[in-house]
Design an enzyme around this catalytic site. Structure first.
Site, PDB file in Angstrom:
ATOM      1  N   THR A 203       0.819  -1.204   0.000  1.00 32.10           N
ATOM      2  CA  THR A 203       0.000   0.000   0.000  1.00 32.10           C
ATOM      3  C   THR A 203       0.855   1.257   0.000  1.00 32.10           C
ATOM      4  O   THR A 203       1.983   1.261   0.505  1.00 32.10           O
ATOM      5  CB  THR A 203      -0.936   0.048   1.224  1.00 32.10           C
ATOM      6  OG1 THR A 203      -0.158  -0.020   2.420  1.00 32.10           O
ATOM      7  CG2 THR A 203      -1.931  -1.091   1.189  1.00 32.10           C
ATOM      8  N   ASN A 205       1.051   4.770   1.641  1.00 34.10           N
ATOM      9  CA  ASN A 205       0.550   5.388   2.862  1.00 34.10           C
ATOM     10  C   ASN A 205       0.611   6.905   2.761  1.00 34.10           C
ATOM     11  O   ASN A 205       1.628   7.460   2.328  1.00 34.10           O
ATOM     12  CB  ASN A 205       1.378   4.933   4.065  1.00 34.10           C
ATOM     13  CG  ASN A 205       1.123   3.486   4.427  1.00 34.10           C
ATOM     14  OD1 ASN A 205       0.361   3.194   5.329  1.00 34.10           O
ATOM     15  ND2 ASN A 205       1.765   2.577   3.713  1.00 34.10           N
ATOM     16  N   GLU A 254      -4.288   4.253   3.470  1.00 29.81           N
ATOM     17  CA  GLU A 254      -3.442   3.234   2.848  1.00 29.81           C
ATOM     18  C   GLU A 254      -4.135   2.754   1.571  1.00 29.81           C
ATOM     19  O   GLU A 254      -5.256   2.245   1.633  1.00 29.81           O
ATOM     20  CB  GLU A 254      -3.239   2.046   3.791  1.00 29.81           C
ATOM     21  CG  GLU A 254      -2.560   2.391   5.096  1.00 29.81           C
ATOM     22  CD  GLU A 254      -2.373   1.157   5.963  1.00 29.81           C
ATOM     23  OE1 GLU A 254      -1.467   0.363   5.683  1.00 29.81           O
ATOM     24  OE2 GLU A 254      -3.166   0.988   6.908  1.00 29.81           O
TER      25      GLU A 254
END
Length: 307
Positions: A203, A205, A254
């Site tokens: 992911t 962030n 995320e």
């Protein structure tokens, strides 16, 4: 788009702009109507303030902004704005009486040709100046002023407050109908705990500090990578929240970008919220979390490919 951080000592080529003036939090359809009214009168400009005056006067109040300064400037550039006068809202700015502001900032500093404001616009110390006062001061100091009517949809006025409420309720499409675009969170990709990578769902962030938080949970999202070699538009699924599974307590965003390979650390992304899929959940273990993540991704793909 040229961004000017002050109203003094500006380049001569900034003079003569036709500016829309306000805070433009969200750059919603009402704001866009004000901007459109400014287009015919000269090179298109915006006069806005940073920080938002409400943040200056109540720094400890809960976050309310729909957009940070980066997201606002990105959206205004897409609307064809040539000059953004992003004025520092500080003790000096807060002290200006309405006439001082009109003369020193607008007429002598920015040298505007025309100003457009909404019908509910207030300015000057104590918000003492109204839109009609600005019209009279424009006549005195040599710039035109247009007062734009407030915009309504479905019988109600479009406002940042109404958009915040829709987002709080997990209704990003309702918010988008008032915004004229997806509600977006823009910012730099920062280092996280890298748990998503370990779970097979890397992911990107991003911080949401200082922003009004939409309903926490998982969203189907549209992703624009704004900088770096992977520049472009993508689809994804994002989790907005405090990650209760891992005992975190600071909200962040995320985003898992579908079919994406590469390093985005330090790059700037714009994440558009399309649909709220589910609230945040705490799972008994990783197997349950992984099953739900796979379902979230599948559902997000289904929603986004149908747009």
């Amino acid at each position: 788009m040229q961004i000017n951080q002050h109203w003094q000592g500006l380049d001569p080529d900034t003079r003569g702009a036709s500016v829309a003036m306000g805070n433009f939090d969200g750059v919603h359809l009402g704001h866009q109507s004000v901007i459109d009214r400014a287009r015919p009168h000269g090179p298109l400009g915006i006069v806005a303030f940073e920080p938002h005056p409400r943040e200056y006067f109540a720094p400890n109040a809960p976050p309310f902004r729909l957009m940070n300064a980066e997201a606002r400037s990105n959206r205004l550039a897409k609307l064809g704005v040539k000059q953004l006068f992003q004025l520092p809202f500080n003790a000096e700015m807060a002290s200006f009486a309405p006439e001082e502001f009109a003369r020193q900032v607008l007429a002598e500093g920015i040298c505007v040709a025309h100003v457009v404001v909404g019908a509910d616009f207030c300015f000057g110390k104590g918000r003492a100046g109204k839109a009609a006062d600005l019209q009279a001061l424009g006549q005195k100091y040599g710039f035109g002023v247009t007062i734009a009517d407030l915009v309504k949809t479905g019988g109600r006025e479009i406002s940042s407050t109404a958009i915040r409420q829709a987002l709080t309720e997990g209704l990003p499409r309702e918010a988008a109908a008032m915004l004229g675009h997806w509600h977006r969170i823009d910012g730099e990709v920062i280092h996280g705990e890298k748990r998503g990578r370990e779970l097979g769902y890397p992911t990107a962030n991003m911080s949401v500090q200082g922003l009004h938080l939409p309903k926490l949970g998982v969203y189907a999202v549209k992703v624009d990578v704004l900088t770096g070699p992977q520049l472009g538009s993508y689809l994804g699924a994002a989790s907005l929240g405090v990650r209760p599974m891992f005992g975190e307590n600071t909200p962040n965003l995320e985003t898992y970008i579908f079919d994406f390979k590469g390093d985005l650390y330090g790059q700037h992304l714009s994440i558009g919220l399309v649909d709220h899929l589910r609230p945040e959940m705490k799972f008994d273990g990783l197997p349950g979390l992984l099953v739900q993540m796979a379902a979230d991704v599948a559902r997000s793909r289904e929603i986004l490919t149908a747009l």
